[in-house]
Design an enzyme around this catalytic site. Sequence first.
Site, PDB file in Angstrom:
ATOM      1  N   GLU A  63       0.862  -1.184   0.000  1.00 19.31           N
ATOM      2  CA  GLU A  63       0.000   0.000   0.000  1.00 19.31           C
ATOM      3  C   GLU A  63       0.891   1.223   0.000  1.00 19.31           C
ATOM      4  O   GLU A  63       1.952   1.226   0.633  1.00 19.31           O
ATOM      5  CB  GLU A  63      -0.894   0.014   1.232  1.00 19.31           C
ATOM      6  CG  GLU A  63      -1.675   1.330   1.360  1.00 19.31           C
ATOM      7  CD  GLU A  63      -2.871   1.256   2.288  1.00 19.31           C
ATOM      8  OE1 GLU A  63      -2.851   0.426   3.211  1.00 19.31           O
ATOM      9  OE2 GLU A  63      -3.825   2.031   2.078  1.00 19.31           O
ATOM     10  N   CYS A 270      -6.633   1.184   2.805  1.00 20.56           N
ATOM     11  CA  CYS A 270      -7.537   2.335   2.930  1.00 20.56           C
ATOM     12  C   CYS A 270      -7.469   3.245   1.707  1.00 20.56           C
ATOM     13  O   CYS A 270      -8.463   3.882   1.365  1.00 20.56           O
ATOM     14  CB  CYS A 270      -7.198   3.114   4.196  1.00 20.56           C
ATOM     15  SG  CYS A 270      -7.585   2.207   5.694  1.00 20.56           S
ATOM     16  N   ASN A 391     -11.897  -3.573   0.341  1.00 23.56           N
ATOM     17  CA  ASN A 391     -10.773  -3.754   1.278  1.00 23.56           C
ATOM     18  C   ASN A 391     -11.317  -4.260   2.588  1.00 23.56           C
ATOM     19  O   ASN A 391     -11.797  -5.383   2.667  1.00 23.56           O
ATOM     20  CB  ASN A 391     -10.005  -2.435   1.412  1.00 23.56           C
ATOM     21  CG  ASN A 391      -9.010  -2.449   2.550  1.00 23.56           C
ATOM     22  OD1 ASN A 391      -8.301  -3.441   2.725  1.00 23.56           O
ATOM     23  ND2 ASN A 391      -8.950  -1.407   3.341  1.00 23.56           N
ATOM     24  N   GLU A 392     -11.339  -3.415   3.558  1.00 24.62           N
ATOM     25  CA  GLU A 392     -11.688  -3.822   4.914  1.00 24.62           C
ATOM     26  C   GLU A 392     -13.060  -3.237   5.176  1.00 24.62           C
ATOM     27  O   GLU A 392     -13.180  -2.254   5.895  1.00 24.62           O
ATOM     28  CB  GLU A 392     -10.635  -3.159   5.801  1.00 24.62           C
ATOM     29  CG  GLU A 392     -10.361  -3.708   7.108  1.00 24.62           C
ATOM     30  CD  GLU A 392      -9.165  -2.941   7.680  1.00 24.62           C
ATOM     31  OE1 GLU A 392      -8.104  -3.521   7.820  1.00 24.62           O
ATOM     32  OE2 GLU A 392      -9.320  -1.751   7.998  1.00 24.62           O
TER      33      GLU A 392
HETATM   34  O1  AHR Z   1      -2.169  -1.489   6.590  1.00 21.60           O
HETATM   35  C1  AHR Z   1      -2.610  -0.227   6.937  1.00 21.60           C
HETATM   36  C2  AHR Z   1      -4.118  -0.096   6.903  1.00 21.60           C
HETATM   37  O2  AHR Z   1      -4.708  -0.932   7.817  1.00 21.60           O
HETATM   38  C3  AHR Z   1      -4.750  -0.478   5.602  1.00 21.60           C
HETATM   39  O3  AHR Z   1      -4.799   0.565   4.735  1.00 21.60           O
HETATM   40  C4  AHR Z   1      -6.155  -0.838   5.994  1.00 21.60           C
HETATM   41  O4  AHR Z   1      -6.715  -1.779   5.130  1.00 21.60           O
HETATM   42  C5  AHR Z   1      -6.041  -1.239   7.425  1.00 21.60           C
HETATM   43  O5  AHR Z   1      -6.915  -0.573   8.228  1.00 21.60           O
END
Ligand code: AHR
Length: 828
Positions: A63, A270, A391-392
């Site tokens: 990332e 993120c 993603n999350e």
């Molecule tokens: O790895 C850092 C962040 O942690 C990532 O962007 C996100 O997916 C998670 O909250």
Amino acid sequence: MYNTLERVRRACFVKYNAALALSTLLSLTAFNLANAEGTAEIQIFCDQPTVDLSPHLYGLFFEDINYAADGGLYAELVQNRSFEYYSLTKNRRGQGLHPLYAWNMIQRRGGQVETRVTDAEPLNPNNRNYAELQITKSGEVGVGNKGYDGIHLDQNARYNVSLYARAKSWSGDSSLTIRLEAEDGSDCGSVCLQGLDGDWKKLEGVITANKSTDEASLLVITEGEGTLHLDMVSLFPQDTYNGHKNGLRKDLVQALKDLNPKFLRFPGGCIVHGHGLDNIYRWKDSVGDVAQRKPNWNLWGYHQTYGLGYFEYFQLCEDLKMEPLPVVPIGVGCGFRCKEFVPIDELGPHIQDAIDLIEFANGPVTSTWGKVRADMGHPEPFDLKYICLGNEEHDTPDMRQRFPLFSQAVREAYPDIKIIGTSGLSPSIPIYDLMARDKVYSSDEHYYMSPAWFLANQDRFDDFDRDKPLIFVGEYAAHDTDRKNTLYSALSEAAFLNGIERNADIVDMTCYAPLFGHKNHSQWNPDLIYFDKRNVIRTTNYYVQQMYGQNKGDVYLRNSVEMKASDAPSTVSGHIGIGTWNTTIEVDKVSVNGRQLAPSKWRVSSGDYSMKEGQYVQSDGRATPAMSISREAFDAETVTIEIRARKTSGAEGFLIRFGADEKGEGGYWWNVAGWNNSRHGIENFSGGSETVQSVNGSIDANRWYDTKVELTPGRIRCYLDGQLIQDYTIEQASLSLSSTFDRESRDVILKLVNPTSEPIQAQINLAGTSSVASEASLISLSGAKDATNTFEHPNKVVPEKSTISAGDEFIHTVPAFAVEIIRVKVKR
Ligand code: AHR
């Protein structure tokens, strides 16, 4: 020898079957193991394979956080090359950014210039800003760029220079000099670019650096007069990984390659959701000619050029033979930062982006997006097999509505592409059920937890429903209290991976997060690899990933571990003390087992302690911590510490120290009203510091409290005004094991993790195989619990290789705080 030892020890072994549960670990103190060198009996049943390990179990998550892309992996040396920076309103960190950030004006030899950034006649609609230099008096004038905290040059290395320029109302010299200049003004190499005229023109050249430095600037200089426009000013080392133009930093890619990664999840995290709908990562902005890419700001507090874009990610996957795992947004903003969703009736282009991405990766050169890939120099497909949707994701009705629209569209367009869904943030995986209903190929779960959590959750997947989607542990890292890359955090991850290997039928892929952290620009710690302009630091966690990535094996072998029960747990013993954190206190009485003590005679290691009107007073409200420690140590079956104290000012409460050594180190404190008067916590200091248990709670200022800490064998109980607040059982530590078989090398691979402060002597028996080599290779990562590799000490903990005696029965001692891999060849 083995049989004799076995007979002697069998009587006091506790049966402990690693194949079923290895989890009862293990926050461990120096005290309960002080007299207990562990002993373990390990059986490997070589003829009893259980599950196949996925060929891509270990991979990478990249990332653009912590300057991982621009200023990091992406080898561009000029910062803000197209003047697109601006102040970020949604991230405080980025508020100082502006269009001329990293640039300065050059006026020498009587020349005069005024510089501004404008977008009146841009290079193209995606790349709007450019610098305008109004040169009113000729001399040696221009602009200089400091790169990312100074440009690193290697003597004799060659650098490609390019820029777009345009001159208006120009008189005099129509060439531009690009000079690399060291901090002391000395010349490091230059090139003269000819051909400046009234239209945007790309000028290019090559500079060979005549010296090495870390502090160079790139100067664009002219001796002409008039108006000069500059854009896309770039300086690139020719020596990128695999020599790619617009390529990646060689040393950083090498660090990745050394992990033997099998996939790459990218480009986030993120940043994929974005902080607001106009900040969503749209992959189409990141491909094509770099001058045509449409930059965006980065929610981690800086800007993204997208110079490292989707083509470069796919190329990196190809270079390192990794499966590409692109993460595409599903029209949902980052749940931590905004609650924005693309309206359902506007979702079409976002779904189309996901479909087109597959065409970009795999489509023929005759297809729209396949042609874009071919025009970028890669007519062959990239053989994309997976796509990660979201993603999350936070569990909201809007997200639940959108996810299936994407998955359905991808399935219809490309039935062979495997869909990786998301289980949401936290180990409780709130939306795994949605993924199960959707029948995704696998589901991505994330956790950033304490080392104790990782040690205690080695059995996490033992009971997962095998009829549900496979698991992709797409982000994880052990975070200790200081969020450092301690050996202890790394070995807790290793133990967790042992549990994953045992459950490799359900866990398909794993990757640590985040991957990179810039020495001076990290928003998030810990990271797997740290770097600056010149150095690459491989953390302890990196070495665990490397050891596991290089020694996976193909199939899990049933095993058992019988740990010798450590001696009965002892009572935490040692020196006691009283302390504070950003707070002043008065202490009225201190006693141990009913005997009154005089703290005024204690040793003060920090803070301002004195006796005032019969009270022992700590009056330095800024000390973090203030600490006064008894000269006497306390050692009994039960140690009861009673302290009457009140806080007189400050943000927190008080600290009751116990089990410390004569230097005041090790042991524990009970943190009463810590974390800004919001929680009480028991913190352990045996090698680093770790909150082993905490509960919500606060105290009032200027009120007397009767505190009591009661230490009994293996147990700590803490009371406030007679009420039991915390009750903590010190758990016994154990050896963690994974055993696999590698078909090609015919090696049985043992992965052993000793999270305790004492060595564990293991008797290893390889059963069910005909002939076992008499020697084995050993890779060992061990050291102090809190040992960390830093820029100052990059090699504090590194894996060491050696050869040990083996055979079908052998004894091997696993050092304290260690991760070890033993490979032993078998015939069958
Ligand atoms: O790895 C850092 C962040 O942690 C990532 O962007 C996100 O997916 C998670 O909250």
